[in-house]
Design a protein around this motif. Structure first.
Motif, PDB file in Angstrom:
ATOM      1  N   SER A 121      11.801  26.770  26.730  1.00  0.00           N
ATOM      2  CA  SER A 121      13.166  28.359  25.887  1.00  0.00           C
ATOM      3  C   SER A 121      14.359  28.037  25.005  1.00  0.00           C
ATOM      4  O   SER A 121      14.397  28.725  24.471  1.00  0.00           O
ATOM      5  N   ALA A 122      14.957  26.679  25.142  1.00  0.00           N
ATOM      6  CA  ALA A 122      16.325  26.182  24.626  1.00  0.00           C
ATOM      7  C   ALA A 122      15.807  25.992  23.634  1.00  0.00           C
ATOM      8  O   ALA A 122      16.321  26.278  22.303  1.00  0.00           O
ATOM      9  N   ILE A 262      23.043  34.577  22.687  1.00  0.00           N
ATOM     10  CA  ILE A 262      21.368  34.184  23.693  1.00  0.00           C
ATOM     11  C   ILE A 262      21.846  33.702  24.411  1.00  0.00           C
ATOM     12  O   ILE A 262      22.498  32.938  24.749  1.00  0.00           O
ATOM     13  N   ALA A 263      21.022  33.994  25.943  1.00  0.00           N
ATOM     14  CA  ALA A 263      21.249  33.369  26.946  1.00  0.00           C
ATOM     15  C   ALA A 263      20.099  32.871  27.221  1.00  0.00           C
ATOM     16  O   ALA A 263      18.664  33.605  27.785  1.00  0.00           O
ATOM     17  N   LEU A 264      19.857  31.482  28.079  1.00  0.00           N
ATOM     18  CA  LEU A 264      18.737  31.511  29.102  1.00  0.00           C
ATOM     19  C   LEU A 264      17.884  31.499  30.210  1.00  0.00           C
ATOM     20  O   LEU A 264      19.089  30.357  30.398  1.00  0.00           O
ATOM     21  N   PHE A 265      16.992  31.226  30.646  1.00  0.00           N
ATOM     22  CA  PHE A 265      16.950  31.536  31.790  1.00  0.00           C
ATOM     23  C   PHE A 265      15.198  30.603  32.383  1.00  0.00           C
ATOM     24  O   PHE A 265      14.376  31.027  31.923  1.00  0.00           O
ATOM     25  N   VAL A 278      14.321  33.878  27.046  1.00  0.00           N
ATOM     26  CA  VAL A 278      15.359  34.363  25.847  1.00  0.00           C
ATOM     27  C   VAL A 278      16.273  35.407  25.694  1.00  0.00           C
ATOM     28  O   VAL A 278      14.930  36.382  25.375  1.00  0.00           O
ATOM     29  N   ILE A 279      16.575  35.483  25.950  1.00  0.00           N
ATOM     30  CA  ILE A 279      17.369  36.971  26.189  1.00  0.00           C
ATOM     31  C   ILE A 279      18.123  36.562  25.068  1.00  0.00           C
ATOM     32  O   ILE A 279      19.065  36.008  24.442  1.00  0.00           O
ATOM     33  N   MET A 285      17.737  37.895  17.534  1.00  0.00           N
ATOM     34  CA  MET A 285      15.903  37.865  18.150  1.00  0.00           C
ATOM     35  C   MET A 285      15.377  38.146  16.959  1.00  0.00           C
ATOM     36  O   MET A 285      14.461  37.629  16.978  1.00  0.00           O
ATOM     37  N   GLU A 286      15.777  39.195  16.563  1.00  0.00           N
ATOM     38  CA  GLU A 286      14.473  39.461  15.296  1.00  0.00           C
ATOM     39  C   GLU A 286      14.200  38.554  14.167  1.00  0.00           C
ATOM     40  O   GLU A 286      12.833  38.372  13.858  1.00  0.00           O
TER      41      GLU A 286
END
Length: 436
Positions: A121-122, A262-265, A278-279, A285-286
């Motif tokens: 995700s990172a 952006i945030a990662l979970f 990844v939000i 994001m596009e």
């Protein structure tokens, strides 16, 4: 020595490094004696290959099993997904449902992409940030995995990653052409951050950082990072893989009221099933549509339903309150028992992710002795404790009784200067080290 230890001997001849994850290497705990493999796990209980039962008061699946092992509600959802087929030519509708839920929890976010691990995700987020900004340089703070973009920092200075969780990480195999693309700054060090911004002004694609790990941010630190990145049109990524879903439903940044781009979970939000997210903001994001980011098993249904059920149970049971209570009991217990036994320790970390260290020159030997004696008492334990909803007050009290006994033994060993003589194994490893 038992079946687990014997199997690990064989594993080292078949698997480079012995295991797939450094944090699960037996050498990180109790070389030659740690029960390397499990036959089953439930709640906070673990059984090894010889049928010995332990209570896990260490890392609970390296932070993944926030609800406990084999949670019945999550497992029920997963078993249904398996029966309905976890993979198909068509897409799982849960992709949309989970994306909607994550954006509801984080109102600043508009779009979501999925992966199966935190490191993935990172790397996806870094690719998106570079694609969005058309720039290359990454500034980072914290631990973000094993991929080339991160380890490239050690091409310029092999000490760059020393303060970011794991010492001794070699960039061997990382293309030398990536030198000069990734630079670290220390947590709560605004000057170091500002110096990097000034030095690489106009070339920085993104700043990626853990908003929280072992210590809380100084007043204004996260706000300063956010202000500067906005001014410079730099994508700000918050890596919530370790801290997310520990302090609240969602990312720890919600507590601090600082919104990233952006945030990662990963880890906790799917309770042990492979899942990462990844939000981010739509405008950034596009860019994922212009860069090729695609993988078959990112569409697997199991992680999606596990995350949805974990979020549902977390919200219903206010799991963050239980994690805080359990972590508080543990930290207070360590402090009280260290004082009682006249041991010099330091306690750190947020309540759900607690750590302590022995403040002695032979701290690694003492740590190994602690792990060894706790194991004899039926506990998987180290100098860290990851809180879980499955840990009940009675379990914690049993654990602390054992800690009291072991602290007493350690104090005597320090006084008698015979800590090493009491060890039944080699001293535990403290960072990345090649196995022989």
């Amino acid at each position: 020595m038992g079946k687990s230890q014997e199997l690990y001997k064989k594993a080292k001849t078949l698997i480079p490094g012995g295991t797939q994850l450094l944090s699960k290497r037996p050498e990180m705990f109790l070389p030659n004696l740690w029960p390397s493999y499990y036959s089953k796990a439930k709640g906070c209980k673990v059984w090894d290959l010889d049928g010995r039962k332990y209570q896990d008061f260490s890392y609970m699946g390296i932070g993944a099993n926030i609800l406990g092992y084999a949670d019945k509600h999550v497992n029920k959802a997963v078993k249904k997904a398996i029966d309905d087929s976890s993979m198909c030519t068509l897409n799982a509708p849960e992709e949309v449902e989970l994306a909607d839920k994550l954006c509801e929890i984080h109102p600043w976010a508009d779009m979501v992409r999925y992966a199966k691990s935190g490191g993935e995700s990172a790397t996806i987020a870094i690719r998106i940030a570079r694609a969005s900004t058309k720039k290359d340089i990454v500034l980072f703070c914290g631990y973000h995995g094993w991929h080339d973009w991160y380890l490239a920092s050690n091409l310029g200075d092999d000490k760059n990653l020393e303060g970011h969780l794991l010492p001794g990480l070699s960039p061997l195999g990382v293309p030398k052409g990536l030198k000069g693309t990734s630079f670290p700054f220390a947590y709560n060090d605004k000057k170091a951050f500002d110096d990097l911004i000034k030095k690489y002004d106009g070339k920085i694609a993104t700043v990626i950082m853990e908003p929280l790990r072992n210590t809380y941010p100084d007043a204004g630190f996260l706000e300063h990072i956010r202000k500067v990145t906005k001014q410079k049109n730099i994508v700000l990524i918050f890596d919530e893989i370790s801290a997310g879903f520990r302090l609240c439903l969602g990312g720890s940044h919600l507590i601090f009221k600082v919104e990233p781009d952006i945030a990662l979970f990963g880890k906790a939000f799917s309770n042990g099933y492979p899942m990462a997210a990844v939000i981010g903001r739509r405008s950034i994001m596009e860019a994922a549509q212009e860069s090729f980011i695609s993988s078959t098993y990112w569409t697997d249904k199991i992680g999606l339903v596990a995350a949805l059920e974990t979020i549902k149970k977390y919200k219903k049971n206010k799991v963050e309150k239980v994690l805080d209570k359990n972590g508080t009991m543990i930290q207070n217990g360590w402090e009280k028992l260290a004082h009682k036994n006249n041991l010099n320790i330091s306690i750190m970390g947020i309540k759900p992710l607690s750590y302590f260290s022995f403040n002695y020159e032979n701290d690694k030997e003492i740590k190994t002795l602690f792990i060894q004696e706790m194991l004899k008492n039926g506990f998987l334990a180290t100098t860290g404790y990851y809180a879980s909803f499955a840990h009940k007050s009675d379990d914690i009290n049993d654990y602390l009784k054992s800690v009291d006994h072991v602290f007493k033994l350690i104090k005597k060993a320090i006084k008698d200067n015979n800590v090493k003589e009491l060890l039944d194994s080699e001293v535990c490893h403290g960072g990345f080290k090649r196995l022989t």
